[in-house]
Write a protein that holds these residues in place. Structure first.
Motif, mmCIF file in Angstrom:
data_model
loop_
_atom_site.group_PDB
_atom_site.id
_atom_site.type_symbol
_atom_site.label_atom_id
_atom_site.label_comp_id
_atom_site.label_asym_id
_atom_site.label_seq_id
_atom_site.Cartn_x
_atom_site.Cartn_y
_atom_site.Cartn_z
ATOM 1 N N MET A 1 0.840 -1.180 0.000
ATOM 2 C CA MET A 1 0.000 0.000 0.000
ATOM 3 C C MET A 1 0.885 1.242 0.000
ATOM 4 S SD MET A 1 -1.264 2.756 1.897
ATOM 5 C CE MET A 1 -0.945 2.374 3.612
ATOM 6 N N ILE A 2 0.678 2.081 -0.985
ATOM 7 C CA ILE A 2 1.386 3.356 -1.044
ATOM 8 C C ILE A 2 0.368 4.464 -0.859
ATOM 9 C CG2 ILE A 2 2.811 4.884 -2.455
ATOM 10 C CD1 ILE A 2 3.903 2.427 -3.874
ATOM 11 N N SER A 3 0.504 5.232 0.203
ATOM 12 C CA SER A 3 -0.449 6.301 0.491
ATOM 13 C C SER A 3 -0.388 7.369 -0.599
ATOM 14 C CB SER A 3 -0.137 6.930 1.841
ATOM 15 O OG SER A 3 -0.885 8.118 2.020
ATOM 16 N N PRO A 4 -1.517 7.893 -1.007
ATOM 17 C CA PRO A 4 -1.507 9.014 -1.955
ATOM 18 C C PRO A 4 -0.887 10.271 -1.360
ATOM 19 C CG PRO A 4 -3.725 8.614 -1.123
ATOM 20 C CD PRO A 4 -2.886 7.472 -0.648
ATOM 21 N N LEU A 5 -0.708 10.317 -0.054
ATOM 22 C CA LEU A 5 -0.082 11.463 0.592
ATOM 23 C C LEU A 5 1.440 11.326 0.679
ATOM 24 C CD1 LEU A 5 -2.602 12.127 3.497
ATOM 25 C CD2 LEU A 5 -2.453 13.275 1.277
ATOM 26 N N ALA A 6 1.982 10.176 0.261
ATOM 27 C CA ALA A 6 3.436 10.004 0.196
ATOM 28 C C ALA A 6 3.941 10.498 -1.152
ATOM 29 C CB ALA A 6 3.800 8.545 0.394
ATOM 30 N N TYR A 7 5.240 10.890 -1.196
ATOM 31 C CA TYR A 7 5.865 11.223 -2.475
ATOM 32 C C TYR A 7 6.800 10.078 -2.859
ATOM 33 C CZ TYR A 7 8.770 13.080 -6.130
ATOM 34 O OH TYR A 7 9.429 13.229 -7.319
ATOM 35 N N VAL A 8 6.539 9.468 -4.006
ATOM 36 C CA VAL A 8 7.396 8.401 -4.531
ATOM 37 C C VAL A 8 7.765 8.783 -5.951
ATOM 38 C CG1 VAL A 8 7.610 5.955 -5.064
ATOM 39 C CG2 VAL A 8 6.246 6.683 -3.084
ATOM 40 N N ASP A 9 9.051 9.018 -6.201
ATOM 41 C CA ASP A 9 9.491 9.383 -7.543
ATOM 42 C C ASP A 9 9.153 8.261 -8.523
ATOM 43 O OD1 ASP A 9 11.660 9.517 -9.826
ATOM 44 O OD2 ASP A 9 11.663 11.493 -8.868
ATOM 45 N N PRO A 10 8.702 8.584 -9.706
ATOM 46 C CA PRO A 10 8.342 7.552 -10.673
ATOM 47 C C PRO A 10 9.496 6.623 -11.044
ATOM 48 C CG PRO A 10 7.498 9.695 -11.371
ATOM 49 C CD PRO A 10 8.384 9.942 -10.189
ATOM 50 N N ASP A 11 10.726 7.084 -10.886
ATOM 51 C CA ASP A 11 11.879 6.254 -11.234
ATOM 52 C C ASP A 11 12.329 5.340 -10.094
ATOM 53 O OD1 ASP A 11 12.018 7.289 -13.788
ATOM 54 O OD2 ASP A 11 13.399 8.896 -13.231
ATOM 55 N N ALA A 12 11.758 5.499 -8.904
ATOM 56 C CA ALA A 12 12.092 4.591 -7.799
ATOM 57 C C ALA A 12 11.537 3.200 -8.087
ATOM 58 C CB ALA A 12 11.532 5.132 -6.495
ATOM 59 N N LYS A 13 12.285 2.183 -7.689
ATOM 60 C CA LYS A 13 11.862 0.792 -7.894
ATOM 61 C C LYS A 13 11.366 0.230 -6.564
ATOM 62 C CE LYS A 13 15.113 0.085 -11.689
ATOM 63 N NZ LYS A 13 16.277 -0.692 -12.190
ATOM 64 N N ILE A 14 10.088 -0.066 -6.507
ATOM 65 C CA ILE A 14 9.436 -0.507 -5.271
ATOM 66 C C ILE A 14 9.008 -1.956 -5.451
ATOM 67 C CG2 ILE A 14 7.641 -0.023 -3.593
ATOM 68 C CD1 ILE A 14 9.598 2.310 -4.035
ATOM 69 N N GLY A 15 9.364 -2.820 -4.489
ATOM 70 C CA GLY A 15 9.055 -4.238 -4.570
ATOM 71 C C GLY A 15 7.599 -4.544 -4.255
ATOM 72 N N GLN A 16 7.340 -5.843 -4.079
ATOM 73 C CA GLN A 16 5.995 -6.310 -3.778
ATOM 74 C C GLN A 16 5.676 -6.132 -2.290
ATOM 75 O OE1 GLN A 16 3.906 -7.633 -6.224
ATOM 76 N NE2 GLN A 16 5.517 -6.968 -7.629
ATOM 77 N N ASN A 17 4.395 -5.873 -2.007
ATOM 78 C CA ASN A 17 3.898 -5.844 -0.627
ATOM 79 C C ASN A 17 4.649 -4.826 0.239
ATOM 80 O OD1 ASN A 17 2.107 -6.755 1.404
ATOM 81 N ND2 ASN A 17 3.658 -8.148 2.224
ATOM 82 N N VAL A 18 4.922 -3.667 -0.323
ATOM 83 C CA VAL A 18 5.595 -2.584 0.406
ATOM 84 C C VAL A 18 4.557 -1.576 0.875
ATOM 85 C CG1 VAL A 18 7.232 -0.671 0.209
ATOM 86 C CG2 VAL A 18 7.754 -2.882 -0.839
ATOM 87 N N ASP A 19 4.620 -1.213 2.145
ATOM 88 C CA ASP A 19 3.751 -0.172 2.701
ATOM 89 C C ASP A 19 4.539 1.128 2.803
ATOM 90 O OD1 ASP A 19 1.563 -1.851 3.002
ATOM 91 O OD2 ASP A 19 2.068 -2.371 5.064
ATOM 92 N N ILE A 20 4.028 2.182 2.191
ATOM 93 C CA ILE A 20 4.632 3.510 2.283
ATOM 94 C C ILE A 20 3.562 4.446 2.826
ATOM 95 C CG2 ILE A 20 5.759 5.385 1.037
ATOM 96 C CD1 ILE A 20 6.768 3.331 -0.965
ATOM 97 N N LEU A 21 3.762 4.921 4.043
ATOM 98 C CA LEU A 21 2.742 5.655 4.769
ATOM 99 C C LEU A 21 2.726 7.136 4.386
ATOM 100 C CD1 LEU A 21 2.955 2.918 6.274
ATOM 101 C CD2 LEU A 21 2.437 4.167 8.379
ATOM 102 N N PRO A 22 1.680 7.876 4.811
ATOM 103 C CA PRO A 22 1.578 9.288 4.444
ATOM 104 C C PRO A 22 2.818 10.094 4.812
ATOM 105 C CG PRO A 22 -0.471 8.532 5.412
ATOM 106 C CD PRO A 22 0.507 7.415 5.581
ATOM 107 N N PHE A 23 3.185 10.992 3.890
ATOM 108 C CA PHE A 23 4.264 11.964 4.059
ATOM 109 C C PHE A 23 5.668 11.346 4.024
ATOM 110 C CE2 PHE A 23 0.516 13.429 6.506
ATOM 111 C CZ PHE A 23 0.074 14.356 5.587
ATOM 112 N N ALA A 24 5.772 10.061 3.709
ATOM 113 C CA ALA A 24 7.089 9.502 3.396
ATOM 114 C C ALA A 24 7.577 10.110 2.086
ATOM 115 C CB ALA A 24 7.024 7.993 3.294
ATOM 116 N N TYR A 25 8.929 10.135 1.909
ATOM 117 C CA TYR A 25 9.523 10.786 0.741
ATOM 118 C C TYR A 25 10.539 9.835 0.133
ATOM 119 C CZ TYR A 25 12.271 14.169 -1.978
ATOM 120 O OH TYR A 25 12.928 14.831 -2.980
ATOM 121 N N ILE A 26 10.305 9.411 -1.113
ATOM 122 C CA ILE A 26 11.168 8.452 -1.800
ATOM 123 C C ILE A 26 11.697 9.108 -3.072
ATOM 124 C CG2 ILE A 26 11.387 6.097 -2.667
ATOM 125 C CD1 ILE A 26 10.260 6.218 0.200
#
Length: 259
Positions: A1-26
């Protein structure tokens, strides 16, 4: 689950079943493996390579640019293994140069406020206590334990199965299987309780104690103590580890507790 309130750069590579909570910055140029949790306000910055099963708590900063005047803005790397716990406000710097690497092994527990500087290498199953500060180019070998508020000077080495008591400051290498305490930091005995809990038999623990008795309690030079160890104590992987650590020590090892 990636929160819509987190920032994840489109070029970041995120694996399976990763939780990224609100206001995280990747940032871009980041790899996060499967089954990781990135909590609120944590920052995973460019150059970070993270394995699986890691949990990163609030306000941790991973992959920060090194606090090193030799750093010239290169793309450098922080490598983090699997199943690590990285608590609140931990900061880990990436390497200074492309040829280097800052590296955290598997199964480590980094408590609140820990700082690990550029090009430091932390082994597997290490515990680093609240507020400890590790300068650049240090090496912490497997199973080492640093209590709260420990400070290591640049380039120090910590041996496997070593425990450093709270508040210690060291500019020397700290050999394997011992307890280090006091300021100035000194040898305080062997880490027998922890080793026994993890399956070291009595004979091995006794031989480790005999080796350090030669080094710290026989009023002889370090070269002569090493010679006596080779002559008088049965060789084993543990004794060889002690001798190799001393042989490769560039900063010298810590002194004897004289209390």
């Amino acid at each position: 689950m990636i929160s819509p309130l987190a920032y994840v750069d489109p070029d970041a590579k995120i694996g399976q079943n990763v939780d990224i909570l609100p206001f995280a910055y990747i940032e871009k140029n980041v790899v996060i493996g499967d089954n990781c949790t990135i909590m609120a306000h944590a920052s995973i910055l460019s150059g970070t390579r993270m394995g699986s099963g890691n949990k990163v708590y609030q306000s941790a900063i991973l992959g920060a640019t090194p606090q090193d005047f030799k750093f010239k803005g290169e793309d450098t790397i922080l490598k983090i293994g699997d199943n690590n716990t990285i608590r609140e406000k931990v900061t880990i710097n990436r390497a200074t140069n492309r040829e280097g690497i800052t590296e955290i092994g598997n199964g480590c527990f980094l408590m609140e406020g820990v700082h690990i500087a550029h090009d430091t290498k932390v082994g597997n199953d290490c515990i680093i206590g609240n507020g400890s500060k590790i300068a650049g180019e240090c090496i912490l070998n497997d199973k080492s334990i640093l209590s709260s508020g420990v400070i290591l000077h640049q380039g120090c080495r910590v041996g496997s199965w070593t425990m450093i008591k709270g508040g210690c400051r060291s500019n020397k290498d700290i050999p394997p299987y011992i307890v280090a305490a006091h300021n100035p930091i000194t040898y305080y005995g062997i880490n027998a309780v922890i080793m026994a809990r993890h399956g070291f038999n009595n004979e091995i623990i006794d031989n480790i104690a005999k080796a350090y008795r030669q080094i710290y309690q026989c009023s002889t030079s370090l070269p002569n103590a090493v010679k006596r160890i080779k002559e008088e104590i049965p060789m084993s992987p543990e004794i060889r580890s002690i001798l190799d650590f001393i042989e490769h020590s560039e900063r010298g090892i810590i002194a004897l507790n004289k209390d």
